[in-house]
Every structure is written in structure tokens, then in C-alpha cells.
Design a protein around this motif. Structure first.
Motif, PDB file in Angstrom:
ATOM      1  N   LYS A 175      29.323  32.905  54.088  1.00 61.02           N
ATOM      2  CA  LYS A 175      29.468  33.329  52.601  1.00 61.02           C
ATOM      3  C   LYS A 175      30.433  34.477  52.841  1.00 61.02           C
ATOM      4  N   VAL A 176      31.442  34.881  51.888  1.00 65.41           N
ATOM      5  CA  VAL A 176      32.482  35.653  52.082  1.00 65.41           C
ATOM      6  C   VAL A 176      32.439  36.401  50.716  1.00 65.41           C
ATOM      7  N   SER A 177      32.387  37.747  50.646  1.00 65.46           N
ATOM      8  CA  SER A 177      32.413  38.749  49.643  1.00 65.46           C
ATOM      9  C   SER A 177      33.843  38.867  49.267  1.00 65.46           C
ATOM     10  N   LEU A 178      34.149  38.661  48.152  1.00 60.75           N
ATOM     11  CA  LEU A 178      35.627  39.075  47.603  1.00 60.75           C
ATOM     12  C   LEU A 178      35.594  39.953  46.474  1.00 60.75           C
ATOM     13  N   GLN A 179      36.324  40.928  46.769  1.00 56.67           N
ATOM     14  CA  GLN A 179      36.596  42.076  45.687  1.00 56.67           C
ATOM     15  C   GLN A 179      37.875  42.226  45.428  1.00 56.67           C
ATOM     16  N   PHE A 180      38.206  42.407  44.251  1.00 57.33           N
ATOM     17  CA  PHE A 180      39.443  42.497  43.637  1.00 57.33           C
ATOM     18  C   PHE A 180      39.537  43.912  42.948  1.00 57.33           C
ATOM     19  N   ARG A 181      40.696  44.738  43.157  1.00 57.07           N
ATOM     20  CA  ARG A 181      40.843  46.027  42.390  1.00 57.07           C
ATOM     21  C   ARG A 181      42.546  46.281  42.141  1.00 57.07           C
ATOM     22  N   LEU A 182      42.700  47.026  41.372  1.00 62.12           N
ATOM     23  CA  LEU A 182      44.212  47.273  41.195  1.00 62.12           C
ATOM     24  C   LEU A 182      44.369  48.503  42.452  1.00 62.12           C
ATOM     25  N   LEU A 190      39.591  41.711  36.320  1.00 62.43           N
ATOM     26  CA  LEU A 190      39.444  41.335  37.837  1.00 62.43           C
ATOM     27  C   LEU A 190      37.964  41.238  38.329  1.00 62.43           C
ATOM     28  N   LEU A 191      37.283  41.836  37.443  1.00 58.24           N
ATOM     29  CA  LEU A 191      35.555  41.842  37.832  1.00 58.24           C
ATOM     30  C   LEU A 191      35.229  40.482  37.649  1.00 58.24           C
ATOM     31  N   ALA A 192      35.737  39.620  36.958  1.00 61.51           N
ATOM     32  CA  ALA A 192      35.322  38.129  37.042  1.00 61.51           C
ATOM     33  C   ALA A 192      35.612  37.537  38.269  1.00 61.51           C
ATOM     34  N   VAL A 215      31.560  28.815  51.634  1.00 54.62           N
ATOM     35  CA  VAL A 215      32.532  27.871  52.224  1.00 54.62           C
ATOM     36  C   VAL A 215      31.884  26.399  51.936  1.00 54.62           C
ATOM     37  N   ARG A 216      32.326  25.676  51.283  1.00 56.95           N
ATOM     38  CA  ARG A 216      31.993  24.131  50.932  1.00 56.95           C
ATOM     39  C   ARG A 216      31.908  23.211  52.044  1.00 56.95           C
ATOM     40  N   PRO A 217      31.289  21.978  52.021  1.00 61.13           N
ATOM     41  CA  PRO A 217      31.486  21.274  53.279  1.00 61.13           C
ATOM     42  C   PRO A 217      32.714  20.659  53.317  1.00 61.13           C
ATOM     43  N   ASP A 218      33.560  20.860  52.308  1.00 61.84           N
ATOM     44  CA  ASP A 218      35.124  20.447  52.387  1.00 61.84           C
ATOM     45  C   ASP A 218      36.148  21.479  52.954  1.00 61.84           C
ATOM     46  N   GLY A 219      35.256  22.648  53.300  1.00 61.89           N
ATOM     47  CA  GLY A 219      36.146  23.644  54.088  1.00 61.89           C
ATOM     48  C   GLY A 219      36.798  24.531  52.905  1.00 61.89           C
ATOM     49  N   ARG A 220      36.611  24.518  51.639  1.00 59.83           N
ATOM     50  CA  ARG A 220      37.122  25.201  50.676  1.00 59.83           C
ATOM     51  C   ARG A 220      36.266  26.151  50.001  1.00 59.83           C
ATOM     52  N   VAL A 221      36.893  27.157  49.458  1.00 62.54           N
ATOM     53  CA  VAL A 221      36.121  28.110  48.316  1.00 62.54           C
ATOM     54  C   VAL A 221      36.860  28.024  47.209  1.00 62.54           C
ATOM     55  N   SER A 222      35.991  28.427  46.005  1.00 57.47           N
ATOM     56  CA  SER A 222      36.556  28.309  44.843  1.00 57.47           C
ATOM     57  C   SER A 222      36.536  29.997  44.365  1.00 57.47           C
ATOM     58  N   VAL A 223      37.835  30.589  43.974  1.00 57.77           N
ATOM     59  CA  VAL A 223      38.020  31.772  43.314  1.00 57.77           C
ATOM     60  C   VAL A 223      38.474  31.647  41.733  1.00 57.77           C
ATOM     61  N   PRO A 224      37.499  32.280  40.939  1.00 55.95           N
ATOM     62  CA  PRO A 224      38.161  32.179  39.552  1.00 55.95           C
ATOM     63  C   PRO A 224      39.490  32.584  39.191  1.00 55.95           C
ATOM     64  N   LYS A 225      40.360  32.011  38.595  1.00 54.50           N
ATOM     65  CA  LYS A 225      41.475  32.297  37.954  1.00 54.50           C
ATOM     66  C   LYS A 225      42.429  32.072  39.190  1.00 54.50           C
ATOM     67  N   ILE A 226      42.150  31.622  40.223  1.00 54.36           N
ATOM     68  CA  ILE A 226      42.947  31.171  41.258  1.00 54.36           C
ATOM     69  C   ILE A 226      42.840  29.767  41.780  1.00 54.36           C
ATOM     70  N   GLY A 227      41.732  29.333  41.892  1.00 53.96           N
ATOM     71  CA  GLY A 227      41.191  27.913  42.175  1.00 53.96           C
ATOM     72  C   GLY A 227      40.727  27.562  43.550  1.00 53.96           C
ATOM     73  N   ASN A 282      51.107  43.924  39.039  1.00 58.81           N
ATOM     74  CA  ASN A 282      50.866  44.947  39.939  1.00 58.81           C
ATOM     75  C   ASN A 282      50.178  44.708  41.292  1.00 58.81           C
ATOM     76  N   GLN A 283      50.430  45.364  42.252  1.00 60.35           N
ATOM     77  CA  GLN A 283      49.658  44.955  43.808  1.00 60.35           C
ATOM     78  C   GLN A 283      48.190  45.257  43.496  1.00 60.35           C
ATOM     79  N   MET A 284      47.778  44.536  44.163  1.00 57.32           N
ATOM     80  CA  MET A 284      45.901  44.438  44.127  1.00 57.32           C
ATOM     81  C   MET A 284      45.491  44.794  45.674  1.00 57.32           C
ATOM     82  N   ASP A 285      44.506  45.577  45.713  1.00 56.81           N
ATOM     83  CA  ASP A 285      43.741  45.726  46.908  1.00 56.81           C
ATOM     84  C   ASP A 285      42.717  44.713  46.914  1.00 56.81           C
ATOM     85  N   ILE A 286      42.811  43.925  47.892  1.00 53.86           N
ATOM     86  CA  ILE A 286      41.681  42.740  47.939  1.00 53.86           C
ATOM     87  C   ILE A 286      40.798  42.780  49.259  1.00 53.86           C
ATOM     88  N   SER A 287      39.678  42.806  49.251  1.00 49.33           N
ATOM     89  CA  SER A 287      38.975  42.740  50.449  1.00 49.33           C
ATOM     90  C   SER A 287      38.054  41.161  50.619  1.00 49.33           C
TER      91      SER A 287
END
Length: 464
Positions: free
Chosen positions: A67-74, A252-254, A261-273, A299-304
């Protein structure tokens, strides 16, 4: 050979050496932490030296189920950045204020709605104040309608002088002054609005018949674009003031949240895929997402990207504990906690001689011996912090048969093969998932082997 083509170590062949190691390491109590050489000779060692010998941890590579926590902000303003170089985003709210230009009064062109003061120095009864009508004209005594819109005050004065000279009602040359007493404030005020940037990146200003594209522009560039469109319907370029209230963080809150990480090794990120995650570190995943977001925002974003649950980081606990087996590292970051997770020590355990077997990132094995019994007395100095794939072994108080030692503990517990390769199979799941994992120099292939009893990984632990 197992179904994957790898062979298990015949630990019985190493019985004499292992017995010698255990006799030296397991039966000789220690009051602190030592490292054992291949002959089992102890050498005092500090935690800093353990860290140096262990080397830097290889970046953990994500596994199925992590499990990975993703945070997006300006991206916040930082020292050295160009002040206020923010680019307007879709959904931003802004105050657009148009005002009459200040300073160049001679170049000012009279516009619809302006209030004009016209004075006749020698014929004051003709003095008048006129408001420019929507058709651009004013009405003057004796001469009728006069086109004023689009003329400067000087040009209108000359025009009125010529017209009154022809009427003959003024003796000599007419002496006239023209002043713009009030530029039309209402018109500019009516064009000023609080506006939200539409999904197409455009805004519509009242009285301007065309849309203005401003998404992706800086505040200064957006003001210039609005001014250029306003000039097409106004006689003079207005001063444009913008106050922007960025809404990008709300958008970006959404995208924020924890992804698995799913069995196919992928993750789904809203607005990205969908994004491949298994086999990559959290930092590599973050960089990939950041690249994909370049087309999402201006604009550049800070992503964690932080791993909050790692299913692939395991430790192996065996010997005199209640439940020999494999455990997640996150639940047992220290040797003592690992023993407790395995059900705690048995009555026959020798806690003053606990062994920790570890490989550094180059594959070199080390054996550390520490006195965990001191932890029960309130001292945590000897409680070694574990790393992924460490083996924690709690010896018996007395072991006399090498074959019994090998059979009961090594063959059943130590999950390593007899090579120093970098491939491995975890028999822990219901399907095979291949990735490029390099966690602790082992791959993360997951395979079910019917009838398999244990978990095998390549690499020897002890090299007497």
C-alpha cells in the motif's frame, strides 16, 4: 531440484561446521553484541559498525499487495524561485478589475460614456458639459451632433473651433477648451467580474465579444491578454488588475489517498490512470507520476509516495520460539520484537546468545550475536534493528547433535539456497508474478508449488 530449477542446500553436509559455530556462538553467552567470523570467533561491535557492515539498504521495491500513500499539492514558493510565476489553472477563481489608465491625458481618446467639459472663454453662455452617447456623438448648441468618441481632447477642441468659426456667432477665432472630467467609470466597472476559468481554459469578460484564453499563462500574461481583447471594444487600453485564488489544490484532493499494488503489479491513480508499480521503488513511482502530471497541470507539483504497508519486506524467525516462520518486517523492526511476534521464547531458549544472520547489499553474509535477555531487564542497547530478509535464530540452551540441529532448525527455518545469485521464489501466493525486484538482492517472483513445504531463497548464510 525444485520446480523452479533451484536446489536446496544439504545442510547435513555442513553439520560439523555448523555445530562448531553453534557451540561457539550459541553456548557462549555474551553481555553485548558481537560479530562472528567464519570460524565462530566473536568480535565486539557497535551499532554504528553494524550499520556500516550492513551497508546502505537497497531501495525497497514495491510488491503485489503493498500500500502506497500518494499526496499531491501545488509546489510551494521556495528561495530562489521567480516571485509569483504561478500559471493559471482550469478552475481557478480570479477577480478581474478594469480601470481607466492614469498619466497620459493628452493621448487619451474620448470614449462612450465619458463626461466632457467644454468651455468658451469669450462666450460663456455656450459652456456645456456633455456625456458621450452610445453612438459616440455629443450635441452642441448651434452646430448639432459632433462625433467625439475616438478623438483626443485636443482633436475635439480643434474640430469644435472649426465648426463654430463657420457659424459666425462668435466674433474672431473661437477660444475653446475641452476636458474629460470623468472617464466612464461605470462601463469599466460593469466589465469587472469575479470569474472562474472554464474547463476549456477560457474566460468571457462582459462587453468583450470574444473568449480570452488564459489557462497556462502567468498572471502578467493573462492581464496582457485581457487588455488586448478589451482594447478592441474600448478606445483606450484599460489597466487590468488580477487577483488569483488558485483552486488546483482542491482539484488535487481527489488524487490523494492510499493505493494498493494489484496482482497485475499496477496501481490506479485518479486523473492519471494505471501505472506499473511492482518492481519499482517508491521514489521511482513518484518520479513516474510526476512526469505524467506534467500534462495534467501547468504548475509544478510536490508529489509524495510513501509505503505504508510493505508485504514484500520479510524476516525469518526460528529456533526456540513458539512459532517458527516468516513475518513482515513492519511488524517487528527489532530482534526482540521479532521474537515476540513469533510467539515469544520457549523454556529452552537461550536469549543471551541470539543470532541475527544478514546479507549486505553486495550479498556478503554476516552473523551477529546479541544478548536479548538484557532487554527484559530494561536495556535496549543489544536489541538490533532488523532489515528485510534478516534471519533471527534463538538457540537452545544445549545442543549436542549436529544432525538434530540441522534437521530441527536450519532445514526448516533458514530460507536460503546454496548460491549467491540474485533470483528467488517465494512460495506464498496463488499465482506467479514476475517483477524486476532487487529487494536485498532477491527477485520477487511469486509461485505456488503444489506440495511445497517452505520458502526458498538463494544464497548461503554461513561460510565456515
Amino acid at each position: 531440484m525444485n520446480a523452479e530449477g533451484t536446489g536446496r542446500v544439504n545442510w547435513a553436509a555442513f553439520a560439523p561446521a555448523l555445530l562448531a559455530m553453534v557451540m561457539l556462538a550459541g553456548c557462549a553467552a555474551t553481555q553485548h553484541t558481537v560479530v562472528l567470523d567464519p570460524k565462530g570467533e566473536p568480535e565486539d561491535i557497535t551499532q554504528a559498525e553494524i550499520d556500516e557492515m550492513s551497508g546502505l539498504d537497497n531501495a525497497y521495491l514495491l510488491q503485489v499487495g503493498d500500500k502506497v500513500s500518494l499526496q499531491f499539492r501545488l509546489r510551494e514558493f521556495r528561495e530562489g524561485d521567480v516571485p509569483w510565476n504561478y500559471r493559471i489553472e482550469v478552475g481557478d477563481n480570479m477577480e478581474v478589475r478594469l480601470t481607466a489608465p492614469m498619466g497620459d491625458t493628452e493621448g487619451y481618446k474620448i470614449d462612450v460614456g465619458d463626461l466632457i467639459g467644454i468651455s468658451f472663454l469669450s462666450n460663456w453662455p455656450l459652456n456645456s458639459n456633455r456625456t458621450v452617447r452610445p453612438d459616440g456623438y455629443i450635441t452642441m448648441p448651434e452646430v448639432g451632433d459632433v462625433k467625439a468618441a475616438g478623438l483626443t481632447p485636443l482633436q475635439l477642441r480643434k474640430k469644435l473651433t472649426d465648426l463654430y468659426a463657420k457659424t459666425g456667432i462668435i466674433e474672431g477665432e473661437p477660444r475653446i477648451t475641452v476636458n474629460v472630467d470623468f472617464a466612464n467609470p461605470d462601463r469599466l466597472e460593469n466589465m469587472s467580474r469575479d470569474i472562474v476559468v472554464r474547463p476549456d481554459g477560457k474566460i468571457r469578460i462582459p462587453s468583450i465579444n470574444t473568449d480570452v484564453t488564459i489557462a497556462g499563462l502567468t498572471v502578467q500574461e493573462a492581464g496582457d491578454a485581457i487588455k488586448a481583447e478589451a482594447e478592441k471594444v474600448l478606445q483606450n487600453k484599460p489597466d487590468v488588475n488580477l487577483i488569483v485564488f488558485p483552486a488546483i489544490n482542491n482539484s488535487l484532493l481527489a488524487m490523494n489517498g492510499v493505493v494498493t499494488v494489484r496482482p497485475d503489479g499496477r496501481v490506479s491513480v485518479p486523473k492519471i490512470g494505471e501505472i506499473q508499480a511492482a518492481g519499482y521503488s517508491a521514489e521511482e513511482l513518484r518520479k513516474t507520476i510526476n512526469e505524467m502530471c506534467e500534462s495534467l497541470t501547468y504548475n509544478q507539483m510536490d508529489i509524495s509516495a510513501d509505503v505504508v504497508a510493505a508485504t514484500g519486506a520479510r524476516i525469518f524467525v526460528g529456533g526456540e520460539v513458539a512459532n517458527n516462520g516468516v513475518y513482515p518486517l513492519e511488524g517487528a523492526p527489532s530482534a526482540f520484537q521479532a521474537i515476540l511476534m513469533a510467539g515469544g521464547p520457549t523454556n529452552a531458549s537461550r536469549l543471551n546468545s541470539v543470532l541475527i544472520i544478514r546479507r549486505n547489499p553486495q550479498g556478503k553474509p554476516y552473523v551477529f550475536k546479541t544478548n536479548i535477555a538484557n532487554v527484559l531487564k530494561g536495556s535496549t542497547e543489544n536489541d538490533i534493528m532488523l532489515r528485510g530478509f534478516d534471519v533471527v535464530y534463538v538457540p537452545k540452551k544445549l545442543i549436542s547433535r549436529a544432525n538434530l540441529f540441522v534437521e530441527q532448525y536450519i532445514e526448516e527455518i533458514v530460507p536460503f539456497e546454496n548460491t549467491l545469485g540474485v533470483t528467488g521464489s517465494y512460495y506464498m501466493n496463488t499465482q506467479k508474478i514476475e517483477s524486476k525486484s532487487k529487494n536485498n538482492n532477491f527477485s520477487s517472483g511469486v509461485t505456488v508449488i503444489p506440495g511445497s513445504r517452505g520458502i526458498t531463497l538463494p544464497g548461503t548464510v554461513l561460510n565456515p
